[in-house]
Design a protein around this motif. Structure first.
Motif, PDB file in Angstrom:
ATOM      1  N   GLU A  64      32.176  40.637  44.116  1.00  0.00           N
ATOM      2  CA  GLU A  64      31.036  40.879  42.797  1.00  0.00           C
ATOM      3  C   GLU A  64      31.952  41.110  41.778  1.00  0.00           C
ATOM      4  N   THR A  65      32.759  42.046  42.043  1.00  0.00           N
ATOM      5  CA  THR A  65      33.627  42.505  40.719  1.00  0.00           C
ATOM      6  C   THR A  65      34.548  41.237  40.158  1.00  0.00           C
ATOM      7  N   LEU A  66      35.226  40.415  41.023  1.00  0.00           N
ATOM      8  CA  LEU A  66      35.783  39.310  40.590  1.00  0.00           C
ATOM      9  C   LEU A  66      35.112  38.398  40.098  1.00  0.00           C
ATOM     10  N   LEU A  67      33.997  38.082  40.718  1.00  0.00           N
ATOM     11  CA  LEU A  67      33.066  37.196  40.118  1.00  0.00           C
ATOM     12  C   LEU A  67      32.716  37.509  38.472  1.00  0.00           C
ATOM     13  N   LYS A  68      32.289  38.675  38.315  1.00  0.00           N
ATOM     14  CA  LYS A  68      32.011  39.231  36.983  1.00  0.00           C
ATOM     15  C   LYS A  68      33.192  38.933  36.169  1.00  0.00           C
ATOM     16  N   PHE A  69      34.372  39.426  36.603  1.00  0.00           N
ATOM     17  CA  PHE A  69      35.691  39.202  35.668  1.00  0.00           C
ATOM     18  C   PHE A  69      35.712  37.699  35.417  1.00  0.00           C
ATOM     19  N   LEU A  70      35.771  36.723  36.351  1.00  0.00           N
ATOM     20  CA  LEU A  70      35.556  35.338  36.176  1.00  0.00           C
ATOM     21  C   LEU A  70      34.680  34.686  35.256  1.00  0.00           C
ATOM     22  N   GLN A  71      33.593  35.561  34.835  1.00  0.00           N
ATOM     23  CA  GLN A  71      32.657  35.075  33.557  1.00  0.00           C
ATOM     24  C   GLN A  71      33.547  35.100  32.163  1.00  0.00           C
ATOM     25  N   LEU A  72      34.558  35.650  32.025  1.00  0.00           N
ATOM     26  CA  LEU A  72      35.462  35.720  31.054  1.00  0.00           C
ATOM     27  C   LEU A  72      36.338  34.238  31.326  1.00  0.00           C
ATOM     28  N   PRO A  73      36.996  33.869  30.032  1.00  0.00           N
ATOM     29  CA  PRO A  73      37.694  32.541  29.899  1.00  0.00           C
ATOM     30  C   PRO A  73      39.080  32.911  30.638  1.00  0.00           C
ATOM     31  N   VAL A  74      38.932  33.154  31.889  1.00  0.00           N
ATOM     32  CA  VAL A  74      40.620  33.487  32.707  1.00  0.00           C
ATOM     33  C   VAL A  74      41.113  32.215  33.029  1.00  0.00           C
ATOM     34  N   HIS A  75      42.473  31.968  32.664  1.00  0.00           N
ATOM     35  CA  HIS A  75      43.077  30.856  32.657  1.00  0.00           C
ATOM     36  C   HIS A  75      43.543  30.817  34.554  1.00  0.00           C
ATOM     37  N   ARG A  76      43.951  31.934  34.782  1.00  0.00           N
ATOM     38  CA  ARG A  76      44.314  32.011  36.352  1.00  0.00           C
ATOM     39  C   ARG A  76      44.016  33.285  37.042  1.00  0.00           C
ATOM     40  N   LEU A  77      43.536  33.263  37.877  1.00  0.00           N
ATOM     41  CA  LEU A  77      43.489  34.462  38.896  1.00  0.00           C
ATOM     42  C   LEU A  77      44.029  34.140  40.011  1.00  0.00           C
ATOM     43  N   ALA A  78      45.450  34.857  40.168  1.00  0.00           N
ATOM     44  CA  ALA A  78      46.023  34.795  41.517  1.00  0.00           C
ATOM     45  C   ALA A  78      45.637  35.714  42.512  1.00  0.00           C
ATOM     46  N   ILE A  79      45.364  35.404  43.779  1.00  0.00           N
ATOM     47  CA  ILE A  79      44.956  36.219  44.611  1.00  0.00           C
ATOM     48  C   ILE A  79      45.885  36.176  45.802  1.00  0.00           C
ATOM     49  N   ASP A  80      46.627  37.338  46.300  1.00  0.00           N
ATOM     50  CA  ASP A  80      47.522  37.327  47.200  1.00  0.00           C
ATOM     51  C   ASP A  80      46.696  37.106  48.598  1.00  0.00           C
ATOM     52  N   ALA A  81      47.110  35.770  49.215  1.00  0.00           N
ATOM     53  CA  ALA A  81      46.304  35.147  50.228  1.00  0.00           C
ATOM     54  C   ALA A  81      47.231  35.202  51.495  1.00  0.00           C
ATOM     55  N   THR A  82      48.056  36.308  51.755  1.00  0.00           N
ATOM     56  CA  THR A  82      48.855  36.368  52.766  1.00  0.00           C
ATOM     57  C   THR A  82      48.087  37.373  53.930  1.00  0.00           C
ATOM     58  N   GLY A  83      47.205  37.856  53.662  1.00  0.00           N
ATOM     59  CA  GLY A  83      46.312  38.865  54.547  1.00  0.00           C
ATOM     60  C   GLY A  83      44.773  38.817  54.173  1.00  0.00           C
ATOM     61  N   LEU A  84      44.236  39.933  54.141  1.00  0.00           N
ATOM     62  CA  LEU A  84      42.867  40.023  53.756  1.00  0.00           C
ATOM     63  C   LEU A  84      42.435  39.309  52.428  1.00  0.00           C
ATOM     64  N   GLY A  85      43.362  38.815  51.860  1.00  0.00           N
ATOM     65  CA  GLY A  85      42.910  38.044  50.559  1.00  0.00           C
ATOM     66  C   GLY A  85      42.579  36.568  50.617  1.00  0.00           C
ATOM     67  N   ARG A  86      42.920  36.218  51.773  1.00  0.00           N
ATOM     68  CA  ARG A  86      42.621  34.680  52.095  1.00  0.00           C
ATOM     69  C   ARG A  86      41.256  34.515  52.034  1.00  0.00           C
ATOM     70  N   GLN A  87      40.202  35.148  53.122  1.00  0.00           N
ATOM     71  CA  GLN A  87      39.031  34.954  53.001  1.00  0.00           C
ATOM     72  C   GLN A  87      38.310  35.026  51.388  1.00  0.00           C
ATOM     73  N   LEU A  88      38.702  36.153  50.726  1.00  0.00           N
ATOM     74  CA  LEU A  88      38.184  36.341  49.308  1.00  0.00           C
ATOM     75  C   LEU A  88      38.494  35.253  48.503  1.00  0.00           C
ATOM     76  N   GLY A  89      39.710  34.711  48.677  1.00  0.00           N
ATOM     77  CA  GLY A  89      40.180  33.570  47.818  1.00  0.00           C
ATOM     78  C   GLY A  89      39.329  32.366  48.205  1.00  0.00           C
ATOM     79  N   GLU A  90      39.274  32.055  49.263  1.00  0.00           N
ATOM     80  CA  GLU A  90      38.425  30.811  49.716  1.00  0.00           C
ATOM     81  C   GLU A  90      36.950  30.989  49.475  1.00  0.00           C
ATOM     82  N   THR A  91      36.392  32.038  49.324  1.00  0.00           N
ATOM     83  CA  THR A  91      35.056  32.334  48.680  1.00  0.00           C
ATOM     84  C   THR A  91      34.950  32.185  47.396  1.00  0.00           C
ATOM     85  N   LEU A  92      35.947  32.566  46.593  1.00  0.00           N
ATOM     86  CA  LEU A  92      35.912  32.288  45.183  1.00  0.00           C
ATOM     87  C   LEU A  92      36.065  30.761  44.737  1.00  0.00           C
ATOM     88  N   VAL A  93      36.878  30.041  45.624  1.00  0.00           N
ATOM     89  CA  VAL A  93      37.133  28.712  45.393  1.00  0.00           C
ATOM     90  C   VAL A  93      35.527  28.048  45.327  1.00  0.00           C
TER      91      VAL A  93
END
Length: 129
Positions: A64-93
Motif C-alpha cells: 500500500e505504501t509503494l502504491l501511494k508513492f507511485l501516485q507521484l510521477p515516478v520514472h522508475r521504481l527498482a525493487i530488489d527481486a532476488t528474494g522477498l521482493g519478487r512477489q511485491l514486484g509482480e503485484t505492482l506490475v
C-alpha cells in the motif's frame, strides 16, 4: 524527509526533479528500505530526498505504501527481486499496468542513478548491471 507522507505533501517537480527510487524488502523483522532520488536532467545533479526504513511492517502495508508513492510521477521504481521482493514486484506490475517491474541487482540504487534516461525498469533477465 522523515516519512513518505511528508515527501508526498512537499513534492514539487521543479524542486525535486525527476523521481527515481529503489526498494529493498528486508528479511529480518520485515525491515525494508525505500530510497527516493531526484534527478535534474539540465544539471545532471542527483539528490537523495529520502531514505526511509520500514521495520516490523507487514507486506500488505508495504505494498500500500509503494502504491501511494507511485501516485507521484515516478520514472522508475527498482525493487530488489532476488528474494522477498519478487512477489511485491509482480503485484505492482499487475496493479500499475506493467510499467513497474522487478529489478534484480546487488547494487540497486547505483543502477538507478547510472541510467536516469531510462524511463522504465528493464526485465531482470534482459539486463546485466
Amino acid at each position: 524527509y522523515h516519512t513518505l507522507d511528508d515527501f508526498i505533501v512537499a513534492y514539487d517537480p521543479e524542486t525535486h526533479g525527476d523521481l527515481y527510487a529503489g526498494y529493498d524488502v528486508g528479511r529480518t523483522n520485515n525491515a525494508s528500505e525505500l530510497v527516493i532520488i531526484g534527478y535534474d536532467p539540465q544539471t545532471e545533479l542527483r539528490t537523495v530526498w529520502a531514505s526511509l526504513s520500514y521495520r516490523k511492517v507487514d507486506f500488505e502495508t508495504q505494498e500500500e505504501t509503494l502504491l501511494k508513492f507511485l501516485q507521484l510521477p515516478v520514472h522508475r521504481l527498482a525493487i530488489d527481486a532476488t528474494g522477498l521482493g519478487r512477489q511485491l514486484g509482480e503485484t505492482l506490475v499487475k496493479k500499475k499496468t506493467g510499467r513497474w517491474r522487478p529489478f534484480s541487482s546487488p547494487i540497486l540504487c547505483v543502477s538507478i542513478c547510472r541510467r536516469p534516461s531510462e524511463k522504465t525498469i528493464p526485465e531482470a533477465a534482459n539486463r546485466n548491471c
